[in-house]
Design an enzyme around this catalytic site. Structure first.
Site: not given
Lengths: 488, 1528
Positions: B24, B253-254, B500, B986, B935, B1162, B1151
């Site tokens: 809020c 708020n929260g 993985m 995760k 990312e 890898c 993979c």
């Protein structure tokens, strides 16, 4: 205690050292040696501890390969043998003569050389024997149930070992004069010295397993009725011993033999010269000495024939393989990684002498005086029996005074099976999809059940069969027949 | 909440109102002189209008989530409207003797009349005087349709004080008793306020509707000296009238993350609650908090009680929201004593929070301990004080402001109207702390473990190898536990990392007798509250815990009980021995046996649990202060009850019986051996845990040299440390800072447990699909026991350890495990050698779903689909009904259409090799699907199509918490921008890219330094709450107006409600990720033990969106081990429009689930940056294309069988799913999928995604900047634009930046081509992703997120010319400035908030003071601070440089030096510093900069340089290399 993540990048594969072919061809001793410990550890460090260890799946026994590789890397030999024995009763056998489907399934085989798993396995068990870690471990108590295991090849030995461990009384009946089956009579000492089998059997005996040799069960020595009456359960592990023959003109000529007959004789000979028991006299003595030898069939058996022919000092030894040479990379397209390549690439015998030709189909044997003198064939292409095509104008003739047929086996011998009343599948093997035949208390495993296969499969078969048999024996409603037979 | 939920539905299917959250905007105003004015109301409402963008609307855009105002009781107004109450003005008692009950009543007249009589009777019964009712004049036409349909009748009752009440406080208590008893008795009356001091107007309204709806608010006699206003954004689908704020005393708020634990504990402590002031009245008011109450309302209830029971407002607030003090340097002893004392009475109500509260006389505002919500205040020359979520919402002339400040974490800002004073800087706290000798009282009631005499404690004996092995077997240890979990914990003192993700079958279907712990999944924070970084922000975390009876919450004075103080909840074996024998200082321990006789069989376990409960009660009756549950009695004849069952059962029993707070609960168990286990025990009620077999095991491993060369004692200690660190991680995943708040908070959900069992022994836990009951658990417990003691079970040998094989000579070996890495005889995984190999074979051998590959694919799919059914995936348990005749295959829409709905998951370049990353992108672009950048930025060379038509660009650009490579140009090159809130594998974790994987290329794309580790924070530092997400979505839209915005959530209970909030926040697309998704690297316990399958999350989301009428606004995507066409079919039927594939496409490109992504090794080049290994990559886009077409073809066949031609027609047809017959597993007969298949819509009218239904987007450029700058952007000619702005103007400059980079590329235009000259208060995200060539100069102030993502532009903010205050002493910008900035410069003349320059990777900035956590996670750029700094500066900083002015040499104490060194400035530093100061002075006129530049005692000598160690090392190495290169 986690694998070295960069080991496979840093260390190239080293295969086990062999004795010099020029030297070893003059004796019957073991040809493989073990890498020194530091190198073994380096080799073990190539194992990546895969998230999905395909080797563990590729191994019919489900050997815990990444686990003991890492224990070797870190020098935990004692723990390593425990892990190895957890899935494999006889690692020294597989460590020497298994064609290592695990290595074909190793992730490094995708684009590199696989971890030398077999060598590490062998090193672990030999170290364990040397250290005195392999000792008899008899069961703490007996169930009073009696089990007969027919056949003392790797499947029968494994089944016997396992069933004994859970407390059943186990007698192994062996038709030949000594235990081991084809492991003893088919495999040359160059690959597996037979005292290793005796060493294992001695241990099994100490643990309480009884072995009876020279007993033809279902034949003259022990009738099926008697067998069933004396034992709560029977495990058939008689192997797949009917050799596949070739029909062609001249097959009836003298000097044309089944490879296994030759190998039996050679192995009995080697046993005798090393002080072993005398085997039965052969009907016909087969010898390669001074002869031109042609072996038909490109598998391990054929290669073992070449090995013996070399040691008998044959005039020449030629192996004719109907299939083409394995492509670079070792795989035909129909066996991509992680499948085991269809063809063995073992060439140890050729290092000692003799030759091999690929894509050669034998179509006729010729000779005079009832004895073979020539092999006639032509070249073919194709990677399976259905796809063979003759190369026009490629006929050839080679001299041969001894022809050995090594094209596999068709199935188990029928007499005992018929006596036991067990059914056969379409290939003639015992129909026992889950090891138990429809005949109550009759189980089957190994080549007798699945057809000709690898030693590692045989051990795995014996272990699994034992589990099924034990479950059956352990049903509460079953009163042990053996209990009454033996008075408890 | 006992009152009516005017519009909330009952729980149906998976939707449960208990999951609702809100966020809020909040503000409060006061007149320092205390004079009531109507102008306060007017200005408060105006302020509220300026916060409206922080609120939200539901499916009906006219219906707000809630708005309201709290004021002083307006006596003048009451007199003016006396006749409405049926009294004359003269009859109204004087102030202090009259109260108003504001009532929300049902519309039904008869019912209402009855309730009104109830209330009147209660007033009379309590001896007070009913004066009269008034109908509150309202204008329903000013609220939305939905709000109107559930609108209560709003009436006010005037009550007079009787002579029984000695004073106004006593009167207030009577009013409380009246209200509670009526609420409890009727259950359907709701009183927004009932007080002689305050009054509340609120409703299911938007901010502007509030004053139009309530005519009273426009009445000039409605006066007050203080007001709180609030605008609500609810994730819940059914905002209600009652849940609007302000509540009776507070607005919030929260989110209070710890609510579940707080409510449980409040319930537990009611048994010992007593108050002299309330006397016997109190009992009639119980329960204090009813289950299902919203977090802020529950807070208000408890806060109100604490105040009424005699504590001052600041005192009560400090009790409930303590500031971080345990690890925080510089907390005064008196304050620390206060907090220690009160921690014995109540645990923190923790979570991101800005709370304002008042009783009409005292106004306070405070933040949570981590300062995760904004709060800005100002004081004016003419006596106004205002606090608000946003600066600029309370508008005053610039020359009137005399101070501007902000709320600090855990610190109170207060106005005492009686004294006419502002209390800030901790003054209010100091006053409270000085009230009593809190610290002494605390010490008197505390036993320290170290002080307990140990002479009677028998010495600890290490078990023999044989004993230990039996214990390990009996408690279900596997070899893998030792090798993979315990050894790394003992070696590294932290949890091991894996890759993985989790592809394990559910515990419900495991034949290996998994522990009860594995049925429980940790919940985690997403969107509505942030996860915390317990490593970098350790100063807010605490594991301190008290063990023993609690003291009376309402008493003040010496503590009434003694507790054992533990610095951490993990007990060593020695400590546990001391605890067993404890009889000291009035505290005794009773040990209860957690084992039962094997001879009693499985049935015996249930009896044993009952026995334990009874024994616990008896022990408490007998005076035991600590109950220790122990399974040390385990032997061949006695098996262990699962420790979690025993613990939770005893805890719940004691809560029910009212005895819980009479004793502390501790557990001594051999079973616990992972962080997750210990967390679960604590989460279900244990305050302390001793995992003794684990400690013995690591000691043995150490003595056998299996853990490097550690001494056994060291190994044990590190294992303790590892558990501690891991526990902090688990807490922080949920956004909880203290173990006290986590204890018994039950922040788990059960997957695969029988509901009856859960309801009884894990009361309040969600168990969506039912499952195994106590009988099956007992059988599994006995199976484990039998491994250790076969003869006790009539077995001949230990044997049967491996399911499929007999043992050879290894009966003493532990089972394999196979949880973390596949083993043939271990636990089942979705990816095993067969599935991997068959899929690779299928996809690498054919084209577009034809030929040989089809045969192999069929093998693959059949195996996968059958395994799913038999062994553990929920989707495998469902099958499609086929009510319609089949259609010919050729009539089903072609695969080329179907594959457009496919995307690949977010896997960053960095995690993946460039080859793998690009192969996926090319493949997805070829088929019209989408790949996801992950990312880590993206190479701009990939943004152009290639000649052959291939495109290496990722259509989806992800924005995650690290903001690596998130530049204006990156965002401009997206079709979809995805905000990754959580990752299925995760959730609640940040990420870490080890230095080894940060090569030149990766570093360049991520704007970091090669070789230096990169850390992604657990939360987005611009999303601490749902309204923040709304803001981020708005920001991203300005950065790319044509891209859709997706929000990725992870599946957990309550995700549907969060998704509803996300849709309301304006997302176009929502991803629900299953727990079994992949990950590059994560702590193992997070991979295994957090989150649930997507089926549960998708079902809940679909149901919630349908219930809420929001489904048509959004596209739903799921991911999480999608593998086959059948998977897609089930997902579609359950409501998914789109389908994400991640692991499978990776496998297709080579993979092999090596699970070493985090090691850079890898072996197939998929997930490595090592050039040598990258060369081994053999994957082709063709393979991926093949795969997705094979999936689509399989789906088409299934569709043909069902008689369905278009995939779109299947979406949401859950009526076509039914449970399959696969539930034959012996453990699974209790599974019940009804809730998953609940369907609220009729199939024919099923709402589906409909672009028409999406509400019009907000104006992205209300200042019209693009139109004015268009010519300049095209030609590059300079332009100056001037604007007056308000806080409503957010992300100023965003769309202009988008235009600039779209035309000119990543570098933008020459510096200062476009100059924006602004005046006023800027809304949030000023200059977000500001592109090169744009300069913003603001005279005024700015809110949060200034310059986030700064991409080359220049920002300067300075006070207005007329400002009457000293710039450097006042706040100029809000929190989280320059988050993820990659280039550009920024200058702020004044103080900034928390987390200045967090994750900055390239911008330079000068600021005159910062709050806590400055330069956190910074990886590049340069920050100059020429004023005060808060705590924890430079936490997680791995790159860049900061220069901090430190004349009094105190900075070192506030700097987190884990990764940085403090150094003196070198010559180059001085040049850089001087240049930045010069520019700062030039742009802002900074007086401080002027003085510093002038020298005279302020020279560079008084600056310190903050230098990250790794960064320094790498820079040194590189310059050395460069030198060598030059000389060579």
């Amino acid at each position: 205690m986690s694998p070295d993540p960069r080991g496979f990048i840093k260390v190239p594969r080293a295969t086990p050292p062999e004795r010099d072919p020029a030297e070893r061809v003059h004796d019957y001793g073991e040809i493989y040696k073990v890498l020194p410990e530091p190198e073994l550890k380096r080799q073990a460090s190539r194992c990546m501890g895969c998230g999905v260890p395909f080797c563990n799946n590729g191994c019919p026994l489900g050997n815990l390969i990444p686990d003991w590789n890492d224990l070797v890397r870190t020098g935990h030999w004692r723990e390593a043998i425990d892990q190895l024995h957890a899935t494999n009763n006889f690692p020294e056998f597989t460590g020497l003569i298994c064609p290592a489907p695990c290595e074909s399934a190793c992730v490094l085989d995708i684009n590199d050389d696989p971890v030398t798993i077999k060598q590490i396995e062998y090193a672990i068990i030999e170290r364990a024997w040397d250290e005195g870690w392999v000792t008899a471990n008899p069961p703490e108590f007996r169930t009073g149930q009696r089990v007969a295991v027919i056949g003392s090849g790797p499947a029968g030995m494994a089944a016997a070992a396992e069933l004994n461990q859970v407390g059943h009384e186990v007698i192994v009946f062996e038709r030949d004069e000594a235990p081991g089956g084809l492991m003893r009579f088919g495999v040359p000492d160059a690959k597996l010295e037979k005292w290793m089998i005796d060493r294992r059997v001695k241990l099994l005996v100490e643990e309480g397993v009884l072995f009876e040799y020279g007993v033809d069960v279902g034949g003259a020595d022990l009738a099926v009725d008697e067998l069933r009456a004396a034992f709560d359960a029977v495990v058939v592990a008689t192997g797949s011993r009917v050799p596949r023959d070739l029909e062609m003109p001249g097959r009836e000529l003298g000097g044309v033999h089944m490879a296994m007959d030759y190998l039996y004789q050679r192995n009995r000979y080697v046993a005798t010269i090393s002080g072993g028991p005398e085997g039965p006299e052969p009907d016909v003595e087969i010898s390669a000495a001074g002869k031109n030898v042609v072996v038909i069939g490109g598998g391990d058996t054929g290669m073992d024939c070449i090995s013996n022919a070399n040691r008998e000092e044959a005039a020449s030894a030629l192996l004719l393989d109907v299939y083409p040479e394995v492509p670079v990379g070792g795989r035909y397209p129909d066996t991509p990684w992680p499948l085991q390549p269809r063809r063995s690439v073992t060439t140890y015998a050729l290092d000692e002498g003799g030759a091999r030709e690929f894509g050669r189909q034998v179509v006729e044997l010729r000779g005079g005086d009832g004895a073979v003198s020539e092999v006639v064939g032509h070249e073919v292409t194709g990677t399976s029996s259905r796809s063979l095509e003759v190369v026009p104008g490629s006929e050839f003739v080679v001299p041969a005074e001894l022809v050995l047929i090594a094209v596999g086996f068709t199935g188990p011998e029928p007499e005992l099976l018929d006596g036991l009343g067990v059914e056969r599948d379409s290939r003639g093997n015992v129909a026992a999809p889950l090891f138990a035949s429809p005949q109550a208390g009759v189980f089957a495993c190994g080549d007798a059940r699945v057809g000709q296969s690898l030693i590692v499969t045989a051990i795995a078969e014996g272990r699994r069969c034992a589990r099924i048999a034990d479950r059956w024996l352990s049903q509460p409603e079953r009163a042990p027949a053996g209990a009454s037979a033996t008075g408890g | 909440m006992a009152g009516p939920r005017h519009s909330s539905p009952r729980p149906a299917g998976l939707y449960d109102p208990a999951h609702e959250h809100d966020g809020c905007g909040v503000a409060c105003l006061a007149r320092l002189d205390g004079e009531p004015l109507h102008d306060v109301v007017v200005r408060a409402l105006a302020t509220l209008d300026h916060l409206e963008h922080r609120g939200a609307e539901g499916s009906d855009p006219e219906t707000g989530d809630g708005a309201g105002i709290l004021i002083q009781l307006p006596h003048e107004f009451l007199r003016a409207n006396a006749h409405d109450f049926g009294v004359s003005a003269g009859q109204i008692p004087p102030p202090g003797e009259v109260a108003i009950a504001v009532c929300f009543l049902p519309a039904d007249d008869e019912r209402r009349a009855m309730l009104e009589r109830e209330l009147e009777d209660a007033v009379a019964a309590e001896g007070q005087i009913v004066l009269g009712w008034r109908d509150v004049p309202t204008y329903p036409e000013h609220c939305g349709t939905i709000a109107r349909s559930v609108m209560p009748v709003i009436r006010q009752l005037m009550v007079g004080r009787s002579g029984d009440c000695a004073d106004q406080d006593a009167f207030e208590r009577k009013l409380y008793v009246i209200r509670r008893t009526v609420e409890l008795r009727t259950g359907e009356i709701s009183m927004p306020s009932f007080s002689s001091r305050t009054m509340v107007f609120k409703g299911m309204l938007s901010a502007p509707q509030l004053s139009r709806f309530y005519a009273d608010l426009r009445h000039p006699a409605l006066t007050t000296a203080v007001a709180i206003v609030h605008s609500r954004f609810s994730t819940n689908t059914f905002p209600s009238w009652e849940l609007a704020h302000p509540h009776r005393m507070s607005a919030h708020n929260g989110e209070i993350n710890t609510l579940a634990g707080n409510i449980n504990w409040m319930q537990a402590r009611e048994a010992i609650l007593s108050s002299e002031l309330f006397g016997e009245d109190l009992e009639r008011c119980l329960p204090l908090v009813s289950p299902g109450t919203s977090d802020s309302l529950a807070f208000d209830h408890v806060f109100e009680l604490l105040c009424l029971a005699g504590r001052s407002l600041p005192h009560a607030a400090m009790m409930m929201i303590p500031r971080a003090h345990e690890n925080m340097p510089g907390v005064p002893p008196a304050i620390e004593g206060f907090y220690h004392y009160h921690s014995r009475l109540i645990e923190p109500w923790d979570g991101p929070a800005a709370i304002v509260f008042t009783d009409g006389r005292f106004l306070g505002a405070t933040l949570d301990r981590n300062g995760l919500r904004p709060g800005r205040w100002l004081v004016t020359r003419d006596g106004w004080v205002a606090v608000s979520s946003e600066a600029g919402s309370f508008q005053v002339p610039d020359d009137q402001v005399i101070r501007r400040g902000r709320l600090h974490p855990g610190s109170m800002f207060a106005v005492d109207l009686d004294r006419g004073r502002v209390l800030d800087d901790g003054e209010a706290e100091r006053e409270v702390a000085a009230l009593a000798p809190w610290g002494e009282w605390d010490e008197e009631g505390t036993v320290h473990l170290d002080d307990v005499p140990r002479d009677t404690v028998p010495p600890q004996r290490m078990p023999t190898a044989e004993e230990l092995r039996r214990a390990q077997l009996a408690f279900g240890y596997s070899q893998e536990d030792l090798r993979v979990v315990l050894a790394p914990m003992a070696r590294d003192a932290k949890e091991p990392t894996g890759s993985m993700g989790n592809d394990l079958a559910l515990a419900l279907f495991s034949d290996n007798s998994p522990s009860l712990f594995s049925y429980f999944k940790q919940q985690f924070a997403q969107v509505t509250n942030p996860a915390i970084d317990p490593v970098r922000e350790q100063i807010v975390m605490s594991l301190r815990t008290g063990l023993g009876p609690e003291s009376n919450l309402l008493a003040q004075g010496s503590l009434t009980s003694t507790q054992l103080l533990l610095e951490r909840p993990v007990l060593t074996n020695e400590e546990s021995a001391v605890l067993r024998a404890l009889d000291w200082g009035g505290l005794t321990t009773e040990v209860l046996d957690m084992t039962w006789p094997v001879a009693e069989g499985p049935q015996g376990m249930g009896d044993a649990v009952e026995r334990l409960c009874a024994e616990a009660s008896a022990a408490i009756q007998a005076g035991a202060g600590i109950i220790l549950l122990s399974d040390r009695a385990l032997d061949p004849e006695r098996a262990a009850i699962p420790s979690l069952l025993a613990t939770s059962a005893v805890h719940q029993h004691l809560v029910r019986s009212g005895d819980r707070v009479m004793a502390g609960l501790a557990v001594e168990t051999g079973e616990a051996r992972e962080v997750h286990h210990v967390a679960a025990l604590i989460g279900y009620g244990a305050s302390a845990v001793n995992p003794y077999v684990m400690f013995d095991t690591v000691a043995e491993m150490a003595s056998l040299h299996e853990v490097e060369d550690l001494e056994p004692e060291t190994a044990r200690q590190r294992a303790v440390d590892a558990l501690e660190t891991g526990l902090l991680k688990v807490l922080s995943k949920m956004g909880i800072s203290t173990i006290g708040s986590y204890n018994a908070a039950q922040i788990f959900e059960a997957v695969g447990l029988d509901r009856e069992l859960v309801d009884r022994h894990f009361t309040g836990t969600s168990s969506t699909i039912g499952g195994v009951g106590i009988e099956e658990l007992a059988r599994e417990a006995l199976a484990r026991h039998a491994r250790a003691f076969p003869s006790a079970h009539g077995l001949s040998r230990a044997g049967h350890v491996e399911e499929k094989l007999l043992p050879a000579a290894h009966e003493d070996l532990l089972p394999q495990g196979g949880v973390y890495a596949w083993r043939r005889d271990g636990e089942r995984h979705m990816w095993d050698p067969e599935t991997i190999a068959s899929l690779q074979r299928a996809t690498q051998t054919n084209g577009n779903g034809n030929g040989d590959g089809r045969v192999h694919y069929a093998t693959f799919a059949q195996r996968v689909n059958e395994e799913n059914a038999q062994h553990g995936l929920i989707r495998g348990l469902l099958r499609a009904r086929k009510p319609d005749p089949p259609v010919p295959l050729e009539e089903v829409e072609p695969a080329v259409e179907i594959v457009k709905r496919f995307s690949t998951g977010a896997m960053s370049l960095g995690a993946l090799s460039p080859e793998a990353h690009e192969a996926l992108a090319v493949a997805m672009n070829r088929i019209g699907g989408r790949s996801n950048s992950g990312e880590g930025g993206e190479d701009p060379r990939r943004y152009k199509r290639e000649r052959n038509g291939d495109w290496r660009r990722s259509a989806i650009k992800q924005v995650a918490s690290g903001r690596f490579g998130v530049t204006a140009h990156y965002l401009a090159n997206a079709d979809q921008i995805q905000i990754k809130i959580a990752q299925g594998a995760k959730p609640g974790e940040g990420g870490q890219l080890p230095g080894a994987k940060v090569g030149e290329y990766i570093a360049q794309l991520r704007y970091s330094t090669p070789g230096v580790e990169l850390i992604s924070p657990p939360p987005h530092h611009d999303i601490y709450s749902i309204e923040d997400l709304k803001q981020l979505i708005y920001d991203l839209r300005t950065a790319n107006p044509s891209a859709t915005v997706s929000v990725k959530l992870a599946s957990e209970v309550g995700v549907g409600t969060v998704a509803a909030g996300v849709v309301k926040a304006g997302a176009d697309h929502v991803v629900i990720a299953g727990h079994d998704g992949g990950t590059g690297a994560s702590p193992l316990s997070s991979i295994q033990s957090a989150g649930v399958p997507w089926e549960i999350g998708l079902a809940e989301t679909q149901q919630t969106l349908l219930e809420n009428d929001l489904r048509s606004r959004v596209l739903l995507q799921i991911d999480g081990q999608m593998r086959t066409g059948r998977d897609v079919l089930v997902a579609a039927l359950m409501g998914a429009d789109e389908y994400g594939f991640s692991t499978a496409p990776l496998i297709v490109t080579g993979c092999i689930m090596m699970r070493v992504c985090h090691l850079n090794t890898c072996p197939v080049g998929v997930a490595s940056q090592d050039p040598e290994l990258r060369r081994r990559f053999t994957g082709k886009p063709d393979h991926v294309v093949n795969y997705l077409f094979l999936v689509a073809e399989e789906l088409r066949e299934l569709m043909a069988e069902m008689g369905v031609r278009r995939l779109a027609d299947l979406v949401g047809r859950v009526d076509l799913l039914e449970p399959g017959e696969a539930l034959a597993h012996w453990k699974s007969h209790g599974v019940d999928l009804t809730d998953l298949l609940t369907n609220s819509a009729t199939p024919g009218e099923l709402p589906r995604h409909d672009p028409e239904a999406v509400p019009a987007r907000e104006d992205l450029d209300p200042l019209g900047l693009v139109a004015e700058a268009r010519d300049a952007i095209r030609t590059g000619r300079d332009i100056e634009i001037e604007r007056d702005i308000l806080n409503l103007h957010r992300a100023i400059g965003g769309v202009v930046s988008h235009e600039v980079v779209s035309v000119h590329g990543p570098a933008g235009l020459p510096e200062e081509t476009i100059q924006l000259r602004l005046r006023g208060s800027a809304g949030q995200s000023l200059g977000a992703w500001l592109a090169g060539g744009i300069a913003i100069d603001l005279r005024g102030e700015a809110n949060d997120y200034v310059g986030k993502g700064l991409s080359g532009g220049i920002l300067s903010v300075r006070p207005p010319e007329q400002a009457a205050y000293v710039a450097e002493e006042n706040v100029i910008i809000g929190n989280v400035a320059l988050y993820g900035a990659t280039a550009g410069r920024a200058f702020f003349r004044g103080l900034a908030g928390e987390r200045f320059a967090v994750r900055n990777s390239g911008a330079s900035a000068v600021v005159e003071g910062v709050g806590d956590h400055g330069c956190e996670y910074m990886t590049g750029g340069c920050v100059v601070v020429i004023g005060p700094t808060g705590h924890n500066f430079a936490a997680g900083m791995t790159g860049g440089i900061a220069y901090v002015y430190d004349p009094d040499e105190t900075f070192a104490g506030r700097c987190n030096r884990a990764l940085v060194d403090l150094e003196a400035l070198g010559a180059e530093d001085k040049i850089q510093l001087r240049e930045l100061l010069l520019e700062h002075h030039r742009r802002t006129g900074s007086a401080v900069a002027e003085q510093l530049l002038a020298g005279a005692g302020h020279g560079p000598a008084q600056f310190v340089k903050v230098m990250p160690r790794e960064y320094k090392r790498v820079i040194a190495e590189r310059s050395q290399l460069a030198t060598v290169g030059v000389t060579a």
